[in-house]
Design an enzyme around this catalytic site. Sequence first.
Site, PDB file in Angstrom:
ATOM      1  N   ASP A  15      -7.981   3.758   1.239  1.00  0.00           N
ATOM      2  CA  ASP A  15      -7.092   4.385   2.255  1.00  0.00           C
ATOM      3  C   ASP A  15      -7.896   4.804   3.218  1.00  0.00           C
ATOM      4  O   ASP A  15      -8.709   5.732   3.340  1.00  0.00           O
ATOM      5  CB  ASP A  15      -6.104   5.363   1.679  1.00  0.00           C
ATOM      6  CG  ASP A  15      -5.301   6.022   2.555  1.00  0.00           C
ATOM      7  OD1 ASP A  15      -5.283   5.481   3.905  1.00  0.00           O
ATOM      8  OD2 ASP A  15      -4.221   6.659   2.272  1.00  0.00           O
ATOM      9  N   CYS A  51      -1.292   0.842   7.536  1.00  0.00           N
ATOM     10  CA  CYS A  51      -2.725   0.281   7.591  1.00  0.00           C
ATOM     11  C   CYS A  51      -3.230  -0.764   6.545  1.00  0.00           C
ATOM     12  O   CYS A  51      -3.358  -1.927   7.168  1.00  0.00           O
ATOM     13  CB  CYS A  51      -3.757   1.739   7.160  1.00  0.00           C
ATOM     14  SG  CYS A  51      -3.560   3.034   8.224  1.00  0.00           S
ATOM     15  N   ARG A  52      -3.332  -0.756   5.235  1.00  0.00           N
ATOM     16  CA  ARG A  52      -4.075  -1.686   4.519  1.00  0.00           C
ATOM     17  C   ARG A  52      -2.932  -2.977   4.274  1.00  0.00           C
ATOM     18  O   ARG A  52      -3.260  -4.141   4.499  1.00  0.00           O
ATOM     19  CB  ARG A  52      -4.292  -1.090   3.067  1.00  0.00           C
ATOM     20  CG  ARG A  52      -5.255  -0.054   3.083  1.00  0.00           C
ATOM     21  CD  ARG A  52      -5.530   0.819   2.155  1.00  0.00           C
ATOM     22  NE  ARG A  52      -4.424   1.569   1.888  1.00  0.00           N
ATOM     23  CZ  ARG A  52      -4.180   2.358   0.845  1.00  0.00           C
ATOM     24  NH1 ARG A  52      -5.123   2.353  -0.346  1.00  0.00           N
ATOM     25  NH2 ARG A  52      -3.058   3.066   0.629  1.00  0.00           N
ATOM     26  N   SER A  53      -1.700  -2.580   3.830  1.00  0.00           N
ATOM     27  CA  SER A  53      -0.784  -3.796   3.663  1.00  0.00           C
ATOM     28  C   SER A  53      -0.437  -4.805   5.011  1.00  0.00           C
ATOM     29  O   SER A  53      -0.428  -5.947   4.966  1.00  0.00           O
ATOM     30  CB  SER A  53       0.636  -3.590   2.670  1.00  0.00           C
ATOM     31  OG  SER A  53       0.972  -2.405   3.415  1.00  0.00           O
ATOM     32  N   ASN A 102       2.457   1.450   4.355  1.00  0.00           N
ATOM     33  CA  ASN A 102       2.611   0.233   5.098  1.00  0.00           C
ATOM     34  C   ASN A 102       2.309   0.288   6.455  1.00  0.00           C
ATOM     35  O   ASN A 102       3.081  -0.378   7.598  1.00  0.00           O
ATOM     36  CB  ASN A 102       4.183  -0.335   4.692  1.00  0.00           C
ATOM     37  CG  ASN A 102       4.305  -1.670   5.170  1.00  0.00           C
ATOM     38  OD1 ASN A 102       5.324  -1.999   5.468  1.00  0.00           O
ATOM     39  ND2 ASN A 102       3.543  -2.582   5.063  1.00  0.00           N
ATOM     40  N   CYS A 161       0.982  -1.395  -0.090  1.00  0.00           N
ATOM     41  CA  CYS A 161      -0.087  -0.066  -0.027  1.00  0.00           C
ATOM     42  C   CYS A 161       0.862   1.332  -0.108  1.00  0.00           C
ATOM     43  O   CYS A 161       2.049   1.092  -0.370  1.00  0.00           O
ATOM     44  CB  CYS A 161      -1.005  -0.036   1.115  1.00  0.00           C
ATOM     45  SG  CYS A 161      -0.100   0.101   2.867  1.00  0.00           S
TER      46      CYS A 161
HETATM   47  P1  4NP Z   1      -1.749   3.038   4.250  1.00  0.00           P
HETATM   48  O1  4NP Z   1      -2.575   4.237   4.610  1.00  0.00           O
HETATM   49  O2  4NP Z   1      -1.131   3.133   2.887  1.00  0.00           O
HETATM   50  O3  4NP Z   1      -2.844   1.796   3.964  1.00  0.00           O
HETATM   51  O4  4NP Z   1      -0.588   2.241   4.994  1.00  0.00           O
HETATM   52  C1  4NP Z   1      -1.895   5.437   4.893  1.00  0.00           C
HETATM   53  C2  4NP Z   1      -0.937   5.469   5.944  1.00  0.00           C
HETATM   54  C3  4NP Z   1      -0.397   6.810   6.164  1.00  0.00           C
HETATM   55  C4  4NP Z   1      -0.356   7.763   5.292  1.00  0.00           C
HETATM   56  C5  4NP Z   1      -1.386   7.448   4.149  1.00  0.00           C
HETATM   57  C6  4NP Z   1      -1.930   6.377   3.884  1.00  0.00           C
HETATM   58  N1  4NP Z   1       0.125   8.935   5.534  1.00  0.00           N
HETATM   59  O5  4NP Z   1      -0.046  10.066   4.445  1.00  0.00           O
HETATM   60  O6  4NP Z   1       0.805   9.252   6.188  1.00  0.00           O
END
Ligand code: 4NP
Length: 159
Positions: A130, A15-17, A13, A10
């Site tokens: 997201d 939340c989703r992955s 790294n 994702c």
């Molecule tokens: P992820 O979510 O891609 O599912 O881990 C996010 C976590 C942090 C951010 C964006 C998406 N950020 O902008 O910090």
Amino acid sequence: MTEQRVLFVCLGNICRSPAAEGVFLHLLAQQGLEDQFLVDSAGTGGWHVGNPADRRMRAAAERRGIHLPSRARQISLADLSHFDRILTMDEDNLRAVRSLAAELHGRPDLAEIEPMTSYCRRFKASEVPDPYYGGEQGFEHVLDLLEDACSGLLESLRA
Ligand code: 4NP
């Protein structure tokens, strides 16, 4: 059966992955298949490197009995040949991983790169959205999608 190497990707790294990694590991443990797979996750961005999964994501997963053990890391070129299969969460991740893969064009050991939602069977979705800037419901929806996709993925890889 030789070990299959699966990487979930994702943006951050956190939340989703890591949730996809945890859900897939949970399914493998339930079915006694842990030794047949190597499972990891990574982000296309590097802002959260070294951090555990987001507290809200971990709490939502724990409510379903799923532990998220990962620490954030950024995807590297070596991942593209080390893993057999890379599952991306959204269109941006897919584009980023494909553009990294272009650097290894023609390599026979290049990973298969696919959208995670292509393995959904219950949900009709083109992305795992997201959840970072949203409420609790977004984290639940991520897990609903990932449970669906991970079970479809495992069935496909075992076939
Ligand atoms: P992820 O979510 O891609 O599912 O881990 C996010 C976590 C942090 C951010 C964006 C998406 N950020 O902008 O910090």
